[in-house]
Motif scaffolding. Structure first.
Motif, PDB file in Angstrom:
ATOM      1  N   ILE A  48      34.029 -15.517  10.514  1.00  0.00           N
ATOM      2  CA  ILE A  48      34.555 -15.801  11.845  1.00  0.00           C
ATOM      3  C   ILE A  48      33.766 -14.978  12.858  1.00  0.00           C
ATOM      4  CG2 ILE A  48      36.593 -15.693  13.325  1.00  0.00           C
ATOM      5  CD1 ILE A  48      38.264 -15.793  10.686  1.00  0.00           C
ATOM      6  N   GLY A  49      33.257 -15.641  13.887  1.00  0.00           N
ATOM      7  CA  GLY A  49      32.495 -14.931  14.898  1.00  0.00           C
ATOM      8  C   GLY A  49      31.796 -15.885  15.844  1.00  0.00           C
ATOM      9  N   ASP A  50      30.910 -15.344  16.664  1.00  0.00           N
ATOM     10  CA  ASP A  50      30.141 -16.128  17.617  1.00  0.00           C
ATOM     11  C   ASP A  50      28.974 -16.775  16.884  1.00  0.00           C
ATOM     12  OD1 ASP A  50      28.623 -17.200  19.653  1.00  0.00           O
ATOM     13  OD2 ASP A  50      28.531 -15.375  20.854  1.00  0.00           O
ATOM     14  N   GLY A  51      29.104 -18.061  16.613  1.00  0.00           N
ATOM     15  CA  GLY A  51      28.070 -18.759  15.869  1.00  0.00           C
ATOM     16  C   GLY A  51      26.737 -18.832  16.575  1.00  0.00           C
ATOM     17  N   THR A  52      26.749 -18.720  17.910  1.00  0.00           N
ATOM     18  CA  THR A  52      25.479 -18.822  18.627  1.00  0.00           C
ATOM     19  C   THR A  52      24.535 -17.675  18.285  1.00  0.00           C
ATOM     20  OG1 THR A  52      26.174 -17.613  20.635  1.00  0.00           O
ATOM     21  CG2 THR A  52      26.682 -19.974  20.540  1.00  0.00           C
ATOM     22  N   ASP A  53      25.070 -16.601  17.709  1.00  0.00           N
ATOM     23  CA  ASP A  53      24.230 -15.485  17.256  1.00  0.00           C
ATOM     24  C   ASP A  53      23.469 -15.821  15.984  1.00  0.00           C
ATOM     25  OD1 ASP A  53      24.547 -13.463  19.159  1.00  0.00           O
ATOM     26  OD2 ASP A  53      26.485 -12.866  18.336  1.00  0.00           O
ATOM     27  N   GLY A  54      23.908 -16.873  15.287  1.00  0.00           N
ATOM     28  CA  GLY A  54      23.333 -17.152  13.977  1.00  0.00           C
ATOM     29  C   GLY A  54      23.913 -16.200  12.940  1.00  0.00           C
ATOM     30  N   TRP A  55      23.107 -15.869  11.936  1.00  0.00           N
ATOM     31  CA  TRP A  55      23.548 -14.935  10.885  1.00  0.00           C
ATOM     32  C   TRP A  55      22.313 -14.153  10.451  1.00  0.00           C
ATOM     33  CZ3 TRP A  55      27.983 -16.695   7.217  1.00  0.00           C
ATOM     34  CH2 TRP A  55      28.482 -15.618   6.493  1.00  0.00           C
ATOM     35  N   ALA A  56      21.868 -13.256  11.317  1.00  0.00           N
ATOM     36  CA  ALA A  56      20.589 -12.570  11.137  1.00  0.00           C
ATOM     37  C   ALA A  56      20.502 -11.817   9.813  1.00  0.00           C
ATOM     38  CB  ALA A  56      20.332 -11.618  12.303  1.00  0.00           C
ATOM     39  N   ALA A  57      21.623 -11.262   9.364  1.00  0.00           N
ATOM     40  CA  ALA A  57      21.616 -10.465   8.132  1.00  0.00           C
ATOM     41  C   ALA A  57      21.251 -11.299   6.904  1.00  0.00           C
ATOM     42  CB  ALA A  57      22.975  -9.808   7.932  1.00  0.00           C
ATOM     43  N   GLU A  58      21.464 -12.607   6.976  1.00  0.00           N
ATOM     44  CA  GLU A  58      21.165 -13.479   5.837  1.00  0.00           C
ATOM     45  C   GLU A  58      19.906 -14.313   6.046  1.00  0.00           C
ATOM     46  OE1 GLU A  58      22.481 -13.439   2.981  1.00  0.00           O
ATOM     47  OE2 GLU A  58      24.238 -12.187   3.371  1.00  0.00           O
ATOM     48  N   ALA A  59      19.274 -14.182   7.199  1.00  0.00           N
ATOM     49  CA  ALA A  59      18.051 -14.934   7.481  1.00  0.00           C
ATOM     50  C   ALA A  59      16.908 -14.431   6.584  1.00  0.00           C
ATOM     51  CB  ALA A  59      17.689 -14.781   8.953  1.00  0.00           C
ATOM     52  N   PRO A  60      15.905 -15.281   6.330  1.00  0.00           N
ATOM     53  CA  PRO A  60      15.679 -16.601   6.933  1.00  0.00           C
ATOM     54  C   PRO A  60      16.397 -17.718   6.183  1.00  0.00           C
ATOM     55  CG  PRO A  60      13.811 -16.024   5.576  1.00  0.00           C
ATOM     56  CD  PRO A  60      14.744 -14.841   5.525  1.00  0.00           C
ATOM     57  N   PHE A  61      16.608 -18.817   6.898  1.00  0.00           N
ATOM     58  CA  PHE A  61      17.261 -19.999   6.331  1.00  0.00           C
ATOM     59  C   PHE A  61      16.269 -21.158   6.250  1.00  0.00           C
ATOM     60  CE2 PHE A  61      20.573 -17.488   8.387  1.00  0.00           C
ATOM     61  CZ  PHE A  61      21.539 -17.433   7.391  1.00  0.00           C
ATOM     62  N   ASP A  62      16.435 -21.946   5.215  1.00  0.00           N
ATOM     63  CA  ASP A  62      15.588 -23.129   5.061  1.00  0.00           C
ATOM     64  C   ASP A  62      16.008 -24.241   6.011  1.00  0.00           C
ATOM     65  OD1 ASP A  62      14.104 -22.131   2.679  1.00  0.00           O
ATOM     66  OD2 ASP A  62      16.108 -22.227   1.770  1.00  0.00           O
ATOM     67  N   ALA A  63      17.272 -24.217   6.424  1.00  0.00           N
ATOM     68  CA  ALA A  63      17.783 -25.225   7.349  1.00  0.00           C
ATOM     69  C   ALA A  63      18.933 -24.636   8.150  1.00  0.00           C
ATOM     70  CB  ALA A  63      18.248 -26.464   6.583  1.00  0.00           C
ATOM     71  N   ILE A  64      19.017 -25.028   9.405  1.00  0.00           N
ATOM     72  CA  ILE A  64      20.116 -24.622  10.276  1.00  0.00           C
ATOM     73  C   ILE A  64      20.648 -25.870  10.972  1.00  0.00           C
ATOM     74  CG2 ILE A  64      20.810 -23.259  12.300  1.00  0.00           C
ATOM     75  CD1 ILE A  64      18.543 -21.306  11.664  1.00  0.00           C
ATOM     76  N   ILE A  65      21.974 -26.007  11.001  1.00  0.00           N
ATOM     77  CA  ILE A  65      22.602 -27.125  11.676  1.00  0.00           C
ATOM     78  C   ILE A  65      23.616 -26.579  12.673  1.00  0.00           C
ATOM     79  CG2 ILE A  65      24.291 -27.378   9.804  1.00  0.00           C
ATOM     80  CD1 ILE A  65      24.373 -30.373  10.404  1.00  0.00           C
ATOM     81  N   VAL A  66      23.586 -27.104  13.890  1.00  0.00           N
ATOM     82  CA  VAL A  66      24.509 -26.697  14.940  1.00  0.00           C
ATOM     83  C   VAL A  66      25.380 -27.899  15.266  1.00  0.00           C
ATOM     84  CG1 VAL A  66      24.757 -25.760  17.269  1.00  0.00           C
ATOM     85  CG2 VAL A  66      22.810 -25.073  15.846  1.00  0.00           C
TER      86      VAL A  66
END
Length: 216
Positions: free
Chosen positions: A131-149
């Motif tokens: 739960i949080g501000d999704g616009t920040d992404g999830w830097a601690a788990e990056a990089p991602f192969d795909a991101i969907i908004v």
């Protein structure tokens, strides 16, 4: 009501009938019970050709839009995927079928808890939800192969592109608060960025630090 029959009809008419050809996406849409992700009173409408309200001024996306965005991600089953805007959890479940691991962020606690319950009911153990501000992404788990908004943004947040792996894809609706265009951003293997526009669409607002404010 026989949901298996209505789900199959949905896929045949709304998904395959509109040009979705990725067999893995089609199979995921056939498998995931959309009726689990809506209020019980709306279950009979779960496979209709429309978005549906899920509370908190949010919606579960039209089935075709879920399929199209999933197809645009070009998933093979090995990917690490970030979803911004868990909502009902339906798109999350589709992603869980199509990828290796899903990280999903929802800003509204009540929706996040309800989505987690539905995902657990269907045994999607490859989903991490916070739960949080999704616009920040999830830097601690990056990089991602795909991101969907799954909400409409005023532009493509540069820091989300930064969280893509080389070769990764970001799918996001971009435009004003009423009308957007679906965009796929690709970070090529050499690090260059390419953008491809798809169809017009209309999503709820992406609210947060890098989206719209809640008062707009």
């Amino acid at each position: 009501m026989n949901f298996d029959i209505t789900r199959r009809r949905m896929v045949e008419t709304q998904i395959i009938g509109r040009g979705i050809t990725d067999r893995r996406v089609i199979d995921a849409m056939l498998k995931v019970p959309r009726n689990i992700f809506v209020e019980e009173a709306m279950a009979a409408q779960a496979y209709s050709d429309s978005s549906l309200p899920i509370g908190e001024k949010q919606t579960i996306s039209q089935p075709y839009m879920v399929a199209l965005m999933s197809e645009m991600l070009q998933l093979t089953g090995r990917e690490k995927v970030l979803e911004l805007g868990t909502g009902s959890g339906y798109q999350t479940a589709i992603l869980a079928e199509l990828s290796n691991r899903v990280y999903t962020v929802e800003r509204i606690r009540s929706l996040a808890l309800r989505a987690r319950k539905a995902l657990d009911r269907l045994h999607y153990l490859n989903v991490n939800l916070k739960i949080g501000d999704g616009t920040d992404g999830w830097a601690a788990e990056a990089p991602f192969d795909a991101i969907i908004v799954t909400a409409g943004a005023p532009d493509v947040p540069a820091h989300l592109v930064d969280q893509l792996a080389l070769g990764g894809r970001l799918v996001i609706p971009v435009g004003n608060q009423l009308d957007q265009t679906l965009v796929r951003v690709t970070k090529e293997k050499d690090g260059t960025i390419t953008c491809q526009e798809s169809v017009p669409c209309r999503f709820v607002k992406l609210i947060g630090k890098y989206g719209w404010s809640g008062e707009e």
